[in-house]
Motif scaffolding. Structure first.
Motif, PDB file in Angstrom:
ATOM      1  N   GLY A 115       0.711  -1.344   0.059  1.00  0.00           N
ATOM      2  CA  GLY A 115       0.061  -0.661  -0.236  1.00  0.00           C
ATOM      3  C   GLY A 115       0.872   1.404  -0.117  1.00  0.00           C
ATOM      4  O   GLY A 115       1.335   2.450   1.063  1.00  0.00           O
ATOM      5  N   ARG A 116       1.438   1.499  -1.268  1.00  0.00           N
ATOM      6  CA  ARG A 116       2.497   2.442  -0.970  1.00  0.00           C
ATOM      7  C   ARG A 116       2.427   3.761  -2.346  1.00  0.00           C
ATOM      8  O   ARG A 116       1.830   2.742  -3.260  1.00  0.00           O
ATOM      9  CB  ARG A 116       3.954   1.907  -0.400  1.00  0.00           C
ATOM     10  CG  ARG A 116       4.427   0.595  -2.165  1.00  0.00           C
ATOM     11  CD  ARG A 116       5.666   0.682  -1.893  1.00  0.00           C
ATOM     12  NE  ARG A 116       6.127  -0.543  -2.350  1.00  0.00           N
ATOM     13  CZ  ARG A 116       5.785  -1.394  -2.379  1.00  0.00           C
ATOM     14  NH1 ARG A 116       4.470  -2.198  -1.453  1.00  0.00           N
ATOM     15  NH2 ARG A 116       6.417  -2.610  -3.356  1.00  0.00           N
ATOM     16  N   ALA A 173       1.280   1.204  -5.405  1.00  0.00           N
ATOM     17  CA  ALA A 173       1.680  -0.049  -6.026  1.00  0.00           C
ATOM     18  C   ALA A 173       0.599  -0.995  -6.041  1.00  0.00           C
ATOM     19  O   ALA A 173       1.030  -2.480  -6.567  1.00  0.00           O
ATOM     20  CB  ALA A 173       3.022  -0.534  -4.886  1.00  0.00           C
ATOM     21  N   SER A 174      -0.815  -1.186  -5.325  1.00  0.00           N
ATOM     22  CA  SER A 174      -1.553  -1.407  -5.407  1.00  0.00           C
ATOM     23  C   SER A 174      -2.974  -1.341  -5.613  1.00  0.00           C
ATOM     24  O   SER A 174      -4.315  -1.683  -5.248  1.00  0.00           O
ATOM     25  CB  SER A 174      -1.610  -3.162  -4.179  1.00  0.00           C
ATOM     26  OG  SER A 174      -1.758  -2.110  -3.107  1.00  0.00           O
ATOM     27  N   GLY A 175      -3.360   0.526  -4.956  1.00  0.00           N
ATOM     28  CA  GLY A 175      -4.766   0.780  -5.730  1.00  0.00           C
ATOM     29  C   GLY A 175      -4.787   1.864  -6.902  1.00  0.00           C
ATOM     30  O   GLY A 175      -5.246   2.660  -5.974  1.00  0.00           O
ATOM     31  N   GLY A 176      -4.346   1.566  -7.842  1.00  0.00           N
ATOM     32  CA  GLY A 176      -4.476   1.948  -8.977  1.00  0.00           C
ATOM     33  C   GLY A 176      -3.824   3.711  -9.219  1.00  0.00           C
ATOM     34  O   GLY A 176      -2.908   4.187  -8.281  1.00  0.00           O
ATOM     35  N   VAL A 177      -5.064   4.548 -10.037  1.00  0.00           N
ATOM     36  CA  VAL A 177      -4.363   6.435  -9.880  1.00  0.00           C
ATOM     37  C   VAL A 177      -5.590   7.096  -9.168  1.00  0.00           C
ATOM     38  O   VAL A 177      -6.351   6.434  -9.536  1.00  0.00           O
ATOM     39  CB  VAL A 177      -3.735   6.406 -11.107  1.00  0.00           C
ATOM     40  CG1 VAL A 177      -3.364   7.979 -11.713  1.00  0.00           C
ATOM     41  CG2 VAL A 177      -3.483   4.930 -12.318  1.00  0.00           C
ATOM     42  N   TRP A 178      -4.592   8.168  -8.772  1.00  0.00           N
ATOM     43  CA  TRP A 178      -5.341   9.563  -7.831  1.00  0.00           C
ATOM     44  C   TRP A 178      -4.887  10.830  -8.141  1.00  0.00           C
ATOM     45  O   TRP A 178      -3.990  10.329  -8.746  1.00  0.00           O
ATOM     46  CB  TRP A 178      -5.253   8.619  -6.710  1.00  0.00           C
ATOM     47  CG  TRP A 178      -5.972   7.989  -5.883  1.00  0.00           C
ATOM     48  CD1 TRP A 178      -4.915   6.323  -5.843  1.00  0.00           C
ATOM     49  CD2 TRP A 178      -6.461   7.705  -4.978  1.00  0.00           C
ATOM     50  NE1 TRP A 178      -5.867   5.770  -5.060  1.00  0.00           N
ATOM     51  CE2 TRP A 178      -6.407   6.194  -4.714  1.00  0.00           C
ATOM     52  CE3 TRP A 178      -7.579   8.420  -4.173  1.00  0.00           C
ATOM     53  CZ2 TRP A 178      -7.096   5.495  -3.524  1.00  0.00           C
ATOM     54  CZ3 TRP A 178      -8.232   7.862  -3.645  1.00  0.00           C
ATOM     55  CH2 TRP A 178      -8.533   6.211  -3.275  1.00  0.00           C
ATOM     56  N   LYS A 179      -6.432  11.446  -8.368  1.00  0.00           N
ATOM     57  CA  LYS A 179      -5.724  12.717  -8.925  1.00  0.00           C
ATOM     58  C   LYS A 179      -6.530  13.979  -8.007  1.00  0.00           C
ATOM     59  O   LYS A 179      -7.145  13.653  -7.169  1.00  0.00           O
ATOM     60  CB  LYS A 179      -6.428  12.627 -10.769  1.00  0.00           C
ATOM     61  CG  LYS A 179      -6.653  14.094 -11.326  1.00  0.00           C
ATOM     62  CD  LYS A 179      -7.380  14.095 -12.240  1.00  0.00           C
ATOM     63  CE  LYS A 179      -7.042  16.171 -13.170  1.00  0.00           C
ATOM     64  NZ  LYS A 179      -8.150  15.728 -14.381  1.00  0.00           N
ATOM     65  N   ALA A 239      -4.498  -2.929 -10.662  1.00  0.00           N
ATOM     66  CA  ALA A 239      -4.272  -1.417 -10.176  1.00  0.00           C
ATOM     67  C   ALA A 239      -2.707  -1.656  -9.449  1.00  0.00           C
ATOM     68  O   ALA A 239      -2.519  -0.566  -9.048  1.00  0.00           O
ATOM     69  CB  ALA A 239      -5.352  -2.375  -8.560  1.00  0.00           C
ATOM     70  N   SER A 240      -1.561  -2.236  -9.804  1.00  0.00           N
ATOM     71  CA  SER A 240      -0.532  -1.824  -9.896  1.00  0.00           C
ATOM     72  C   SER A 240      -0.499  -1.238 -10.275  1.00  0.00           C
ATOM     73  O   SER A 240      -0.703  -0.881 -11.801  1.00  0.00           O
ATOM     74  CB  SER A 240      -0.165  -3.328  -9.553  1.00  0.00           C
ATOM     75  OG  SER A 240       1.511  -3.622  -9.949  1.00  0.00           O
ATOM     76  N   ILE A 241       0.527  -0.366 -10.258  1.00  0.00           N
ATOM     77  CA  ILE A 241       0.956   0.897 -11.339  1.00  0.00           C
ATOM     78  C   ILE A 241       2.306   1.229 -11.329  1.00  0.00           C
ATOM     79  O   ILE A 241       3.109   1.325  -9.294  1.00  0.00           O
ATOM     80  CB  ILE A 241       0.056   2.395 -10.409  1.00  0.00           C
ATOM     81  CG1 ILE A 241      -1.887   1.986 -10.530  1.00  0.00           C
ATOM     82  CG2 ILE A 241       0.378   3.487 -12.038  1.00  0.00           C
ATOM     83  CD1 ILE A 241      -2.150   1.276 -12.199  1.00  0.00           C
ATOM     84  N   GLY A 242       2.962   1.011 -11.588  1.00  0.00           N
ATOM     85  CA  GLY A 242       4.492   0.864 -11.742  1.00  0.00           C
ATOM     86  C   GLY A 242       5.226   3.016 -12.820  1.00  0.00           C
ATOM     87  O   GLY A 242       5.905   3.560 -11.772  1.00  0.00           O
ATOM     88  N   ASP A 243       4.096   3.635 -13.089  1.00  0.00           N
ATOM     89  CA  ASP A 243       4.533   5.192 -13.434  1.00  0.00           C
ATOM     90  C   ASP A 243       3.607   5.854 -13.867  1.00  0.00           C
ATOM     91  O   ASP A 243       2.660   5.506 -14.380  1.00  0.00           O
ATOM     92  CB  ASP A 243       5.635   5.335 -14.200  1.00  0.00           C
ATOM     93  CG  ASP A 243       6.137   6.942 -14.136  1.00  0.00           C
ATOM     94  OD1 ASP A 243       6.453   7.549 -13.535  1.00  0.00           O
ATOM     95  OD2 ASP A 243       7.065   6.755 -15.175  1.00  0.00           O
ATOM     96  N   VAL A 244       3.016   7.296 -13.470  1.00  0.00           N
ATOM     97  CA  VAL A 244       1.838   7.652 -14.189  1.00  0.00           C
ATOM     98  C   VAL A 244       2.667   9.258 -15.219  1.00  0.00           C
ATOM     99  O   VAL A 244       3.319   9.665 -13.926  1.00  0.00           O
ATOM    100  CB  VAL A 244       0.735   8.445 -12.751  1.00  0.00           C
ATOM    101  CG1 VAL A 244       0.153   6.903 -12.916  1.00  0.00           C
ATOM    102  CG2 VAL A 244       1.726   9.469 -12.568  1.00  0.00           C
ATOM    103  N   ALA A 274       4.812  -7.677  -4.988  1.00  0.00           N
ATOM    104  CA  ALA A 274       4.475  -7.279  -6.321  1.00  0.00           C
ATOM    105  C   ALA A 274       3.844  -7.561  -7.106  1.00  0.00           C
ATOM    106  O   ALA A 274       3.663  -8.648  -7.552  1.00  0.00           O
ATOM    107  CB  ALA A 274       5.909  -6.415  -6.423  1.00  0.00           C
ATOM    108  N   ALA A 275       2.505  -6.932  -7.364  1.00  0.00           N
ATOM    109  CA  ALA A 275       1.725  -7.448  -8.903  1.00  0.00           C
ATOM    110  C   ALA A 275       2.399  -6.689 -10.002  1.00  0.00           C
ATOM    111  O   ALA A 275       3.392  -6.214 -10.722  1.00  0.00           O
ATOM    112  CB  ALA A 275       0.447  -7.042  -8.194  1.00  0.00           C
TER     113      ALA A 275
END
Length: 284
Positions: A17-18, A37-43, A61-66, A89-90
């Motif tokens: 959860g980071r 890392a496991s919670g999608g993208v937030w704006k 739901a696992s994000i590497g970069d935005v 890691a997912a």
């Protein structure tokens, strides 16, 4: 008295959860997008006072970069699959693009990249994008390395001239010279993750430079440690782009004090009242 007490969650909710990535508009710091890392993208459009999830209905739901396009903030790129490489890691299912500020996203390729480490946008051409993909953490193969699109994600080209082409080696970082978008630096990491261990490093790891928009690459060696390298992180100074900084994992780890190896950390026991012999590798 105990009847009035209630349990409450004070975190951490889970092992991953980071926040794994984040970016803001340079012209408006209150406009922020972050990936977890496991919670999608937030704006957020008010400097983080409130947040809205914008990636709940997509493949990972696992994000590497935005990345937000600085010239057109309606364009948001999301690379799925965090690059951490730990055993919790997912993985992801490629790279997504939004052209309406995150209201909707479309998967635009690299679906078998599994884990995307970095997205780099051209400062003036919104259709020109680079992606550093570390690839599947747990096995070889798939799409890994540095990829480039010149048509906004409709097609992708893997950049290979001068770069490692090994099934266990992928691109873990990528930076662009802010004064010249033709100059790029990338770090490659040779590794394989097992549920019980991480085998990090090898002869294919290294730092590479391109001066022609990724057509060809040269491995950088001057001033860098010899021998096998592991993961490297890169940063370029915007005030002076000739300054490139690298944080390098290397096979040689001197015992510089403490009761264990690897730079003084604990681990192996030993008598605390017996000082270690001077190590020439640890002198300033």
């Amino acid at each position: 008295m105990l009847q009035s007490l209630r349990w409450r969650n004070i975190g951490n909710a889970n092992l991953i959860g980071r926040i794994s990535s984040g970016g803001a508009l340079e012209s408006d710091w209150t406009h922020v997008v972050v990936g977890s890392a496991s919670g999608g993208v937030w704006k957020s459009v008010n400097g983080g006072t409130s947040w809205t999830t914008i990636f709940d209905n997509y493949g990972s739901a696992s994000i590497g970069d935005v990345r937000i396009n600085q010239q057109n903030p309606q364009i948001i790129w999301v690379g799925t699959g965090e690059d951490c490489g730990r055993n919790s890691a997912a993985w992801g299912d490629g790279i997504y693009k939004s052209t309406n500020g995150g209201a909707t996203f479309t998967n635009v390729g690299l679906k078998d990249s599994y884990n995307i480490a970095k997205i780099v946008l051209h400062p003036k051409n919104q259709d020109l994008v680079y992606v550093a993909a570390i690839g599947n953490i747990y096995t070889g193969g798939g799409s890994r390395g540095v990829f480039k699109t010149i048509d906004g994600g409709k097609s992708w080209t893997k950049l290979t001239e001068g770069l490692p082409n090994d099934p266990q080696t992928g691109a873990i970082d990528l930076v662009m010279d802010p004064s010249n978008p033709e100059i790029l630096y990338t770090a490659f990491w040779q590794r394989i993750r097992y549920p019980w261990a991480l085998k990090s490093g090898g002869p294919h790891s290294g730092i590479f430079k391109s001066v022609n928009g990724g057509k060809t690459w040269t491995k950088l060696t001057k001033g860098l440690p010899t021998g096998d390298m592991g993961r490297s992180g890169l940063a370029i100074a915007r005030s002076n782009p000739r300054v490139l900084m690298a944080h390098i994992e290397h096979g040689f780890q001197p015992n510089c004090g403490g009761r264990g190896g690897g730079g003084g950390g604990g681990g192996r026991g030993g008598a605390p009242d017996q000082p270690a012999a001077p190590n020439p590798d640890c002198t300033d």
